[in-house]
Design a protein around this motif. Structure first.
Motif, PDB file in Angstrom:
ATOM      1  N   LYS A 326       0.837  -1.190   0.000  1.00  0.00           N
ATOM      2  CA  LYS A 326       0.000   0.000   0.000  1.00  0.00           C
ATOM      3  C   LYS A 326       0.877   1.247   0.000  1.00  0.00           C
ATOM      4  O   LYS A 326       0.583   2.232  -0.703  1.00  0.00           O
ATOM      5  CB  LYS A 326      -0.916  -0.006   1.224  1.00  0.00           C
ATOM      6  N   ALA A 327       1.974   1.199   0.771  1.00  0.00           N
ATOM      7  CA  ALA A 327       2.892   2.331   0.818  1.00  0.00           C
ATOM      8  C   ALA A 327       3.613   2.509  -0.512  1.00  0.00           C
ATOM      9  O   ALA A 327       3.770   3.640  -0.999  1.00  0.00           O
ATOM     10  CB  ALA A 327       3.909   2.142   1.949  1.00  0.00           C
ATOM     11  N   ALA A 328       4.049   1.408  -1.118  1.00  0.00           N
ATOM     12  CA  ALA A 328       4.746   1.486  -2.404  1.00  0.00           C
ATOM     13  C   ALA A 328       3.857   2.129  -3.465  1.00  0.00           C
ATOM     14  O   ALA A 328       4.291   3.014  -4.224  1.00  0.00           O
ATOM     15  CB  ALA A 328       5.177   0.087  -2.847  1.00  0.00           C
ATOM     16  N   ALA A 329       2.603   1.696  -3.515  1.00  0.00           N
ATOM     17  CA  ALA A 329       1.671   2.255  -4.497  1.00  0.00           C
ATOM     18  C   ALA A 329       1.397   3.731  -4.214  1.00  0.00           C
ATOM     19  O   ALA A 329       1.331   4.555  -5.137  1.00  0.00           O
ATOM     20  CB  ALA A 329       0.363   1.466  -4.473  1.00  0.00           C
ATOM     21  N   ALA A 330       1.257   4.076  -2.946  1.00  0.00           N
ATOM     22  CA  ALA A 330       0.984   5.468  -2.582  1.00  0.00           C
ATOM     23  C   ALA A 330       2.148   6.378  -2.966  1.00  0.00           C
ATOM     24  O   ALA A 330       1.953   7.503  -3.437  1.00  0.00           O
ATOM     25  CB  ALA A 330       0.713   5.566  -1.079  1.00  0.00           C
ATOM     26  N   ILE A 331       3.360   5.888  -2.775  1.00  0.00           N
ATOM     27  CA  ILE A 331       4.555   6.670  -3.122  1.00  0.00           C
ATOM     28  C   ILE A 331       4.606   6.941  -4.629  1.00  0.00           C
ATOM     29  O   ILE A 331       4.836   8.068  -5.069  1.00  0.00           O
ATOM     30  CB  ILE A 331       5.826   5.936  -2.658  1.00  0.00           C
ATOM     31  N   ILE A 332       4.370   5.906  -5.425  1.00  0.00           N
ATOM     32  CA  ILE A 332       4.428   6.064  -6.882  1.00  0.00           C
ATOM     33  C   ILE A 332       3.321   7.000  -7.367  1.00  0.00           C
ATOM     34  O   ILE A 332       3.539   7.878  -8.204  1.00  0.00           O
ATOM     35  CB  ILE A 332       4.331   4.698  -7.580  1.00  0.00           C
ATOM     36  N   ASN A 333       2.131   6.815  -6.819  1.00  0.00           N
ATOM     37  CA  ASN A 333       1.015   7.686  -7.228  1.00  0.00           C
ATOM     38  C   ASN A 333       1.273   9.139  -6.865  1.00  0.00           C
ATOM     39  O   ASN A 333       0.996  10.053  -7.654  1.00  0.00           O
ATOM     40  CB  ASN A 333      -0.285   7.203  -6.588  1.00  0.00           C
ATOM     41  N   LYS A 334       1.805   9.367  -5.670  1.00  0.00           N
ATOM     42  CA  LYS A 334       2.085  10.746  -5.260  1.00  0.00           C
ATOM     43  C   LYS A 334       3.179  11.360  -6.125  1.00  0.00           C
ATOM     44  O   LYS A 334       3.108  12.525  -6.501  1.00  0.00           O
ATOM     45  CB  LYS A 334       2.502  10.785  -3.796  1.00  0.00           C
ATOM     46  N   ALA A 335       4.181  10.544  -6.480  1.00  0.00           N
ATOM     47  CA  ALA A 335       5.277  11.032  -7.322  1.00  0.00           C
ATOM     48  C   ALA A 335       4.794  11.320  -8.737  1.00  0.00           C
ATOM     49  O   ALA A 335       5.369  12.161  -9.437  1.00  0.00           O
ATOM     50  CB  ALA A 335       6.408  10.011  -7.355  1.00  0.00           C
ATOM     51  N   GLY A 336       3.750  10.604  -9.167  1.00  0.00           N
ATOM     52  CA  GLY A 336       3.257  10.747 -10.531  1.00  0.00           C
ATOM     53  C   GLY A 336       4.231  10.204 -11.548  1.00  0.00           C
ATOM     54  O   GLY A 336       4.156  10.515 -12.734  1.00  0.00           O
ATOM     55  N   THR A 338       7.741   6.970 -11.971  1.00  0.00           N
ATOM     56  CA  THR A 338       8.611   5.963 -11.363  1.00  0.00           C
ATOM     57  C   THR A 338      10.064   6.436 -11.360  1.00  0.00           C
ATOM     58  O   THR A 338      10.975   5.653 -11.140  1.00  0.00           O
ATOM     59  CB  THR A 338       8.497   4.616 -12.109  1.00  0.00           C
ATOM     60  N   ASP A 339      10.263   7.720 -11.582  1.00  0.00           N
ATOM     61  CA  ASP A 339      11.598   8.299 -11.463  1.00  0.00           C
ATOM     62  C   ASP A 339      12.025   8.238  -9.996  1.00  0.00           C
ATOM     63  O   ASP A 339      11.277   8.638  -9.104  1.00  0.00           O
ATOM     64  CB  ASP A 339      11.580   9.754 -11.932  1.00  0.00           C
ATOM     65  N   THR A 340      13.222   7.730  -9.732  1.00  0.00           N
ATOM     66  CA  THR A 340      13.666   7.499  -8.352  1.00  0.00           C
ATOM     67  C   THR A 340      13.668   8.761  -7.508  1.00  0.00           C
ATOM     68  O   THR A 340      13.156   8.780  -6.385  1.00  0.00           O
ATOM     69  CB  THR A 340      15.066   6.857  -8.341  1.00  0.00           C
ATOM     70  N   ASP A 341      14.238   9.844  -8.018  1.00  0.00           N
ATOM     71  CA  ASP A 341      14.295  11.078  -7.233  1.00  0.00           C
ATOM     72  C   ASP A 341      12.903  11.613  -6.914  1.00  0.00           C
ATOM     73  O   ASP A 341      12.658  12.128  -5.814  1.00  0.00           O
ATOM     74  CB  ASP A 341      15.117  12.136  -7.964  1.00  0.00           C
ATOM     75  N   LYS A 342      11.988  11.490  -7.867  1.00  0.00           N
ATOM     76  CA  LYS A 342      10.624  11.951  -7.626  1.00  0.00           C
ATOM     77  C   LYS A 342       9.917  11.076  -6.591  1.00  0.00           C
ATOM     78  O   LYS A 342       9.153  11.571  -5.759  1.00  0.00           O
ATOM     79  CB  LYS A 342       9.832  11.969  -8.940  1.00  0.00           C
ATOM     80  N   MET A 343      10.193   9.776  -6.625  1.00  0.00           N
ATOM     81  CA  MET A 343       9.591   8.884  -5.635  1.00  0.00           C
ATOM     82  C   MET A 343      10.148   9.159  -4.237  1.00  0.00           C
ATOM     83  O   MET A 343       9.408   9.118  -3.247  1.00  0.00           O
ATOM     84  CB  MET A 343       9.812   7.421  -6.030  1.00  0.00           C
ATOM     85  N   ILE A 344      11.435   9.430  -4.143  1.00  0.00           N
ATOM     86  CA  ILE A 344      12.035   9.753  -2.842  1.00  0.00           C
ATOM     87  C   ILE A 344      11.402  11.012  -2.271  1.00  0.00           C
ATOM     88  O   ILE A 344      11.029  11.067  -1.091  1.00  0.00           O
ATOM     89  CB  ILE A 344      13.567   9.916  -2.968  1.00  0.00           C
ATOM     90  N   ALA A 345      11.271  12.019  -3.119  1.00  0.00           N
ATOM     91  CA  ALA A 345      10.649  13.274  -2.672  1.00  0.00           C
ATOM     92  C   ALA A 345       9.208  13.033  -2.214  1.00  0.00           C
ATOM     93  O   ALA A 345       8.747  13.623  -1.225  1.00  0.00           O
ATOM     94  CB  ALA A 345      10.690  14.299  -3.795  1.00  0.00           C
ATOM     95  N   ALA A 346       8.511  12.158  -2.919  1.00  0.00           N
ATOM     96  CA  ALA A 346       7.124  11.854  -2.561  1.00  0.00           C
ATOM     97  C   ALA A 346       7.042  11.074  -1.261  1.00  0.00           C
ATOM     98  O   ALA A 346       6.129  11.267  -0.448  1.00  0.00           O
ATOM     99  CB  ALA A 346       6.458  11.069  -3.688  1.00  0.00           C
ATOM    100  N   ALA A 347       8.001  10.172  -1.049  1.00  0.00           N
ATOM    101  CA  ALA A 347       7.980   9.299   0.131  1.00  0.00           C
ATOM    102  C   ALA A 347       8.278  10.055   1.417  1.00  0.00           C
ATOM    103  O   ALA A 347       7.771   9.702   2.490  1.00  0.00           O
ATOM    104  CB  ALA A 347       8.981   8.157  -0.049  1.00  0.00           C
ATOM    105  N   GLU A 348       9.096  11.091   1.330  1.00  0.00           N
ATOM    106  CA  GLU A 348       9.468  11.844   2.522  1.00  0.00           C
ATOM    107  C   GLU A 348       8.275  12.635   3.044  1.00  0.00           C
ATOM    108  O   GLU A 348       7.811  13.567   2.413  1.00  0.00           O
ATOM    109  CB  GLU A 348      10.649  12.764   2.223  1.00  0.00           C
ATOM    110  N   GLY A 349       7.752  12.195   4.177  1.00  0.00           N
ATOM    111  CA  GLY A 349       6.602  12.858   4.782  1.00  0.00           C
ATOM    112  C   GLY A 349       5.257  12.330   4.341  1.00  0.00           C
ATOM    113  O   GLY A 349       4.221  12.825   4.804  1.00  0.00           O
ATOM    114  N   ILE A 350       5.231  11.313   3.474  1.00  0.00           N
ATOM    115  CA  ILE A 350       3.962  10.789   2.977  1.00  0.00           C
ATOM    116  C   ILE A 350       3.170  10.124   4.099  1.00  0.00           C
ATOM    117  O   ILE A 350       3.731   9.499   5.002  1.00  0.00           O
ATOM    118  CB  ILE A 350       4.186   9.788   1.821  1.00  0.00           C
TER     119      ILE A 350
END
Length: 411
Positions: A326-336, A338-350
């Motif tokens: 659920k967390a993995a999917a939420a991170i990717i969706n928030k990042a919009g 699958t770019d790694t840097d965008k996913m990291i930015a999305a994951a921080e504080g999600i």
């Protein structure tokens, strides 16, 4: 006429070649289109090494993937998990990680159980610049001493659970303490932080014995004898799985636990409590997962779905696997993306919804605020259970940002 026949046969051969080429092209195009319609994540765990925890964990993430795809997938595409077994070996886990990234083209890595394996995959993630969502490893090094920008961790760490238990242990009159823990990263880390936290609360504490049996190969008789010889007032235990069963059986036989408080990490988890059956010791202070007594809308929905799909009750591994995907999917969706840097930015504080309530992945150290239940062991209908349980929010048991900055390298 012969010339005509030769030309006709040649034409036939040419048609077959062109047909095969066209079929190959169409197949390749179909595969490409299918891949373009998927978002893949890699998953690694010790399925053959510790099935009691990892099989429920697998069921948990399978349920999550089914629900994610039923609600539209990830980025409008099918969410796919490619899973590999590391066999309980760090080198095999790194090999699996490399195959998932290089051959399967996964967007991120998830999983692992043993702390030494989790650290190995975290280092791989750092070197290859790929996001790694660690599901189960508990070592504090994962997010602090060896933490890196690419690694996040779901489960409450050794520090968090030890802090919960130290809170209860400090209330005991016991002054002389012994410890029993598996001799690898998880056990060493757990004992170190528990001793630190309890000694800070109770400076009068004396540590009279440390036992370090090899993971999965405990000589329970020798361990029990050594602890008994030290005559502690109380014991902190970190063993789990088959080792825990052997320790309890031998300790019960020799009277080690009679009138002696025991504080035990993880023992209240069904995967470790269930095998003890009516041999479950009464009154141990433990962390765990009392699924049978939880009455919240989030957990009720999860429990109903899990039992409907698997005709079985969940273990803590089930919660961890479910929440990880659920967390993995939420991170990717928030990042919009699958770019790694965008996913990291999305994951921080999600913030992510789980069966135990909402959790947040802290930006400062990438640790989630998932908590744990603290209670006591008991026997009901011939089976080990947790009683007097209270959920401890993980956010309340994490060090401040200033403290984390001292613990975590700037990487």
């Amino acid at each position: 006429m012969q010339t005509v026949r030769r030309i006709t046969r040649g034409d036939d051969r040419m048609k077959k070649v062109l047909g095969a080429a066209l079929a190959a092209t169409l197949l390749a195009t179909g595969v490409a289109r299918a891949q373009q319609g998927e978002v893949k994540v890699g998953e690694i765990n010790s399925y053959s090494g510790l099935p009691a925890f990892t099989e429920p964990y697998r069921k948990g993430w399978q349920l999550a993937v089914e629900e994610i795809n039923a609600s539209g997938g990830v980025l409008g595409k099918k969410f796919v998990v490619v899973s590999k077994d590391d066999g309980g070996k760090p080198a095999d886990a790194v090999t699996a990680a490399n195959e998932l990234v290089s051959s399967e083209g996964v967007a991120m890595l998830t999983g692992t159980f043993f702390s030494n394996i989790g650290l190995a995959v975290a280092d791989y993630a750092k070197q290859k610049k790929v996001l790694f969502l660690a599901a189960e490893p508990l070592t504090d090094a994962m997010t602090w001493a060896q933490g890196n920008k690419y690694t996040f961790r779901l489960r409450p760490s050794n520090y968090m659970q030890a802090a919960m238990l130290a809170e209860e242990a400090a209330k005991l009159p016991a002054k002389k303490w012994a410890t029993i823990a598996p001799n690898y990263e998880y056990g060493q880390s757990a004992v170190t932080v528990f001793k630190q936290l309890l000694s800070a609360k109770r400076p009068d504490i004396e540590w009279v014995s440390e036992q370090w049996p090899p993971q999965g190969k405990i000589d329970a008789g020798a361990v029990v004898q050594a602890v008994a010889a030290a005559k502690p007032d109380a014991i902190f235990n970190v063993t789990f799985g088959p080792d825990l069963v052997k320790l309890v059986r031998e300790g019960n036989t020799r009277g080690l636990f009679k009138d002696r408080p025991v504080v035990s990490l993880l023992t209240g988890e069904p995967e470790y409590l269930d095998p003890l059956k009516d041999e479950t010791p009464e009154g141990w202070i433990v962390t765990g997962y009392p699924w049978y007594s939880l009455k919240t809308p989030e957990h009720d929905a999860f429990l109903k779905a899990y039992q409907a799909k698997f005709n079985d009750y969940p273990r803590l591994g089930s919660i961890v696997g479910y929440a990880t995907m659920k967390a993995a999917a939420a991170i990717i969706n928030k990042a919009g993306s699958t770019d790694t840097d965008k996913m990291i930015a999305a994951a921080e504080g999600i913030s992510v919804a789980t069966p135990l309530g909402p959790i947040t992945f802290r930006a400062i150290d990438h640790q989630s605020t998932l908590g744990a239940f603290v209670g006591k062991t008991s026997v009901k209908d011939g089976k080990g259970v947790m009683v007097d349980t209270v959920y401890r929010d993980g956010a309340a048991y994490l060090p401040s940002d200033d403290e984390v900055k001292k613990l975590r390298p700037q990487n």
